[in-house]
Enzyme design. Structure first.
Site, PDB file in Angstrom:
ATOM      1  N   SER B 325       0.814  -1.184   0.113  1.00 52.07           N
ATOM      2  CA  SER B 325      -0.120  -0.038   0.133  1.00 52.07           C
ATOM      3  C   SER B 325       0.791   1.285   0.045  1.00 52.07           C
ATOM      4  CB  SER B 325      -1.077  -0.106   0.919  1.00 52.07           C
ATOM      5  OG  SER B 325      -1.756  -0.933   1.344  1.00 52.07           O
ATOM      6  N   ASP B 349     -17.465   1.084  -1.187  1.00 54.10           N
ATOM      7  CA  ASP B 349     -16.626  -0.164  -0.822  1.00 54.10           C
ATOM      8  C   ASP B 349     -17.431  -1.109   0.156  1.00 54.10           C
ATOM      9  OD1 ASP B 349     -14.852  -1.903  -0.023  1.00 54.10           O
ATOM     10  OD2 ASP B 349     -14.056  -0.687   1.564  1.00 54.10           O
TER      11      ASP B 349
END
Lengths: 382, 621
Positions: B325, B349
């Site tokens: 990430s 999401d």
């Protein structure tokens, strides 16, 4: 014939009457003394350079030289006749000393050559150098010339005993020189050519015997190294290689006094003893060497003159042997330093540093002077 | 006397006279031999022997240069030269060499190896040259030899300069070390430069800057005697000492970083965003470079080389890890630059993403999902689903082209040779490497820094520096000095992007640390005295080293996720940018906080002091 000799004597006597008188009374041969002084002086010069300009060494050597001259003059006072009478005794004493050296001598540098007495330490082999020609000359002068086979055998035995004893010390160089001084007497005494020839024939097997039974390992090694110095360039061959370089790099005129690099930088071992001629050769070149050889030639010439002028057989044999031995010293030293002969440890007469060799040499010249200056006394008695 | 004797007397005299004359002839002949011998040596062989005499006398000696020293940014010595004692033997002065070696062996340890090497060497040397037997004696050993000197003729203790690294293992991977020149190196180096020098830089700066650190040897013509002892120096050309190196490295920061690592495996790279200078570069575990200087023994080297934790391996520049990430801020910039997304665009999401026509679910790290989310939130939450969705829109090749501007997939150009390129995938690359087309699902993995994508900690630090500088590129470098001939090309250009986009991403990164929903807040965000921008990352370990026998416990440990963190601070005026990779462990952000605190807090404190005293002055007026 006797008359002729006498006349010749007179002629000379007239020309140099005063000088001869002087020198005969003092038993000094001024000409010989002068030549010796010249070589000694040159020797000090070279020694100063070879020792790395160590004035102490030079002064000590000069003192030895002075003592040598005094000793020479003292010995010159001894009549040759007295020497003949004493010779058997001093010979025996000498042999006893040599045995004593082997039994109870002092070890130094791997050899046993010295005897220590309360006040001095000395090398009996040096005394033998003088005794040997005296003894053989005494023996042969009492026999018919040319010597018979029996005489030769006796003389050779007289020579062989000290030679073998000294070789065992071990001191090969000295023993060979002493043997030579004895053999010179035999040769001068008219050893027949046939015998000389057969002796040479015998030499081969005796060299074989010498190699196997008398010579020690390190002595053999020296000979082998001499034959091929490159085989041991950092060991025994080093000396030969470096001294050749020193001599050769001197060229015709040399690098100049005190400017030799080989010796000053310690490439040359024993530069102020046995290898001193290399210093001379490096710094004064071929010219310097020739000058020194010329000075030696004067001494030898004078020695031969004395030999020819000597009146008794003993005198002639002794004087001749001393002169020839002196020559051999020079030849062997120059030969070994220049790589012609194996390194046997023979100093250059009158130039190499050291009191012992000087004392013996000067004593020998004392004998020559004695022979020369005592002859008129004999002439008068006739 | 009897008459007959008298009669013979004359004849006998004649015999002797003839012999004397004969002897004279012989003597003259012998003298001629002597004189011709002298003539031969002094005239015919003069040139040759005079040359030999000169060669005897004059020796050309090399004076080795002193190797350049290495300092950190504060003038603290990191590599110096220590004088050590070497035991050498002069053959000429030794009577029984074997006996002498045995005697020495009883005083100090002499290995079979040292003995053999010595015996080999001594054969080739002249007897007055000293040949080393044992290097770097310690004081006790030198003293033992010294007191026994009288019964060890020919033994010498000589001084020699040897490299020393006072900080030990702390800079093993950046500074590297020097070691004995080996056969292969010997063939390639200029012998004129290395006469008298026995070591050469093997890795790190020591290797990279070898040409300037070495210096140039001097020469002296000396007159020597037969014992090889110098009696006079005839002429001398002084050696040029090697150039000293001054680094950007901050020793205190490096040590703080090592301390923060707490012995765990991983790497830290801290750059100065203003210069690109490497202020700290840690690869843990490390080793003591001093071991290599005079020759490491086989057993010790084997231990280091086969160690499962690979202490010899420079993780900071050779270690290739999935960036995970930590790549997201860069991807975000790429999305904005390519107009794929707008700062206000939102997605929903639900915890996972599916490519159209596939039932494979790419899951968010937060299985429950983050709900409605925009780009800013996607970064601070490190939301995978958001980026999964963007993957299809941007495609791998534009992503590759954008990321490569930030240093991915190429060497950073740091001034050590030990560096890898990492891997930035593209369709072209896939075709070349696997002869296969690129699949859309692979972009989905790549966009969150997994899959094929690999980066080194150095690259991560370089890329976060670019963010801190808002696109202004600085070249990562260890050495501050300007050495043009030894600088690798500066291959990063500045990145021109809309300032708004920089603002958005930097703001989001700051929130990662400072906002209570930020992924790093609960670990490091509280009590922070300066504004830090950062990004967390957790990399799945796909492959593990194979073919080696590890115990099950260890194997499990090596399969755990890596923890990554990139950051810079303070946000308004970045003074430090860093990347932390912690192998099979978590807590990279904690390490980053510790390192930054160690660097910034003293600075802030002194700045406050200056400000406070200024205010005091004002109020006093």
């Amino acid at each position: 014939m006797t008359g002729q000799d006498f006349v010749r004597q007179l002629d000379e006597g007239q020309g140099f009457h005063k000088a001869q008188d002087w020198s005969e009374r003092l038993h000094i041969d001024f000409m010989l003394a002068g030549f010796l002084a010249l070589v000694c002086g040159a020797g000090l010069f070279v020694l100063y350079s070879a020792s790395g300009q160590d004035m102490g060494i030079v002064i000590r050597q000069a003192v030895y030289m002075l003592i040598g001259f005094v000793g020479m003059i003292i010995i010159a006072q001894v009549s040759p006749r007295l020497l003949m009478r004493l010779s058997p005794w001093i010979y025996m004493a000498g042999v006893v000393l040599l045995i004593a050296v082997l039994v109870a001598g002092i070890h130094s540098k791997g050899a046993q050559r010295w005897i220590q007495l309360p006040f001095i330490r000395f090398q009996p082999s040096e005394i033998i150098k003088l005794i040997m020609p005296i003894v053989v000359a005494t023996y042969l002068s009492k026999r018919q010339l040319p010597p018979s086979l029996k005489d030769i055998v006796v003389a050779l035995t007289l020579i062989a005993i000290p030679v073998v004893l000294i070789a065992r010390q071990p001191d090969l160089g000295t023993s060979l020189l002493i043997g030579a001084s004895g053999l010179f007497v035999l040769l001068l005494a008219g050893l027949r050519k046939r015998l000389i020839f057969s002796a040479l024939m015998l030499a081969l097997p005796s060299i074989w015997g010498f190699w196997h039974f008398v010579m020690l390992n390190y002595q053999k090694q020296r000979v082998l190294t001499f034959l091929n110095p490159q085989s041991d360039p950092w060991g025994a061959g080093w000396n030969i290689i470096q001294s050749k370089i020193a001599i050769g790099s001197g060229g015709l005129y040399g690098k100049g006094w005190l400017l030799g690099t080989q010796s000053h930088l310690d490439f040359l071992p024993e530069s102020h003893t046995d290898f001193i001629i290399a210093v001379l050769a490096e710094e004064f070149g071929l010219m310097g060497c020739l000058v020194l050889l010329a000075l030696y030639a004067l001494i030898i010439g004078r020695g031969l003159f004395i030999t020819l002028k000597a009146q008794t057989l003993f005198d002639r044999l002794l004087a001749g042997s001393i002169t020839l031995t002196f020559f051999v010293y020079i030849f062997v030293n120059l030969g070994m330093v220049s790589g012609l002969l194996p390194v046997v440890g023979v100093p250059l007469p009158l130039v190499s540093r050291g009191g012992t060799s000087l004392a013996t040499l000067m004593a020998g010249f004392g004998l020559l002077m004695s022979i020369h200056t005592h002859k008129t006394f004999l002439g008068q008695s006739r | 006397m009897p008459v007959n004797t008298l009669k013979d007397h004359k004849a006998e005299q004649r015999i002797v006279s003839i012999r004397v004359w004969l002897a004279l002839v012989f003597m003259i002949l012998l003298v001629m031999v002597l004189v011709s011998r002298l003539f031969y040596l002094q005239v015919i062989k003069y040139d040759e022997l005079a040359t030999q005499s000169e060669e005897n006398r004059v020796l050309l000696q090399t004076v080795p240069p002193v190797r350049g020293l290495i300092y950190d940014r504060n003038g603290h010595l990191l590599a110096t030269n220590r004088s050590t004692q070497t035991l050498a033997i002069v053959r000429e002065r030794v009577e029984d060499l074997d006996q002498l070696l045995d005697d020495i062996g009883q005083l100090i340890p002499v290995s079979e190896n040292e003995r053999d090497r010595f015996l080999q060497q001594i054969k080739r040397r002249r007897p007055f040259e000293s040949v080393p037997l044992k290097f770097s004696l310690n004081d006790k050993q030198a003293a033992l030899i010294a007191v026994n000197q009288f019964r060890l003729p020919g033994v010498e203790i000589n001084a020699e300069l040897v490299r020393e690294y006072p900080e030990g293992s702390a800079f093993a991977h950046s500074i590297g070390y020097v070691g004995r020149i080996n056969e292969r190196e010997l063939k390639n180096l200029d012998p004129a430069l290395y006469t008298g020098t026995y070591t050469i830089g093997k890795i790190g700066l020591e290797r990279f800057y070898e040409p300037v650190l070495l210096g140039k040897p001097g020469y002296q013509e000396v007159e020597v005697n037969a014992r090889g002892r110098v009696t006079r120096v005839l002429s001398r050309v002084n050696p040029t000492p090697g150039k000293d190196l001054h680094l950007y490295i901050d020793t205190d920061l490096q040590n703080a970083a090592i301390k923060a690592m707490k012995g765990r495996r991983g790497a830290i790279v801290a750059l100065d965003p203003k210069t690109g200078g490497v202020m700290a570069m840690v690869s843990n575990p490390a080793f003591d470079p001093n071991l290599f200087v005079t020759g490491i023994d086989y057993a010790s080297f084997n231990d280091l080389n086969t160690d499962i934790e690979k202490p010899l391996y420079n993780r900071a520049t050779l270690g290739e890890y999935p960036p995970a990430s930590t790549i997201k801020p860069l991807v975000a910039l790429g999305l904005l630059a390519n107009d794929v997304v707008d700062e206000n665009d939102r997605i929903y999401d639900k915890g996972w993403f599916q490519l159209p026509g596939s039932d494979h679910r790419f899951r968010n790290w937060n299985r429950k999902g983050d709900g409605w989310i925009n780009l800013n939130q996607a970064i601070l939450r490190s939301n995978d689903t958001f980026f999964y969705q963007m993957a299809e829109k941007i495609g791998i090749d534009p992503l590759h082209d954008f990321l490569s501007q930030f240093g991915m997939g190429r060497k950073s150009g740091i001034d050590i040779h030990e560096e890898r390129t990492g891997l930035l995938p593209s369709t072209e690359w896939k075709q070349g490497a696997y002869s296969q087309p690129w699949y859309p699902g692979e972009t989905v993995i790549a966009i969150i820094g997994q899959g094929y994508m690999l980066t080194t900690p150095m690259q991560l630090a370089e890329s976060v520096t670019l963010i801190a500088n808002r696109g202004k590129h600085v070249q990562p470098r260890l050495v501050k000095d300007d050495i043009p001939e030894l600088q690798s090309p500066d291959w990063g250009g500045d990145i021109e992007l809309d300032q708004k986009h920089w603002d958005l991403v930097i703001n989001a990164m700051e929130k990662v640390v400072s906002f209570n929903r930020g992924t790093a807040y609960w670990r490091i965000g509280r009590g922070l005295k300066y504004r830090m921008a950062g990004k967390t990352g957790t990399a799945q370990v796909v492959s593990i080293p194979q073919g080696e026998e590890y115990d099950a416990e260890k194997l499990k440990e090596f399969q755990r996720d890596h923890s990554l963190f990139v950051a810079f601070a303070p946000v308004e005026d970045p003074q430090i940018a860093l990347a932390v990779v912690l192998e099979n462990n978590n807590g990279a952000s904690n390490i980053a906080r510790e390192v930054m605190d160690a660097y910034l807090l003293p600075k802030l404190a002194s700045a406050e002091q200056v400000q406070a005293s200024a205010e005091n002055k004002r109020s006093a007026q």
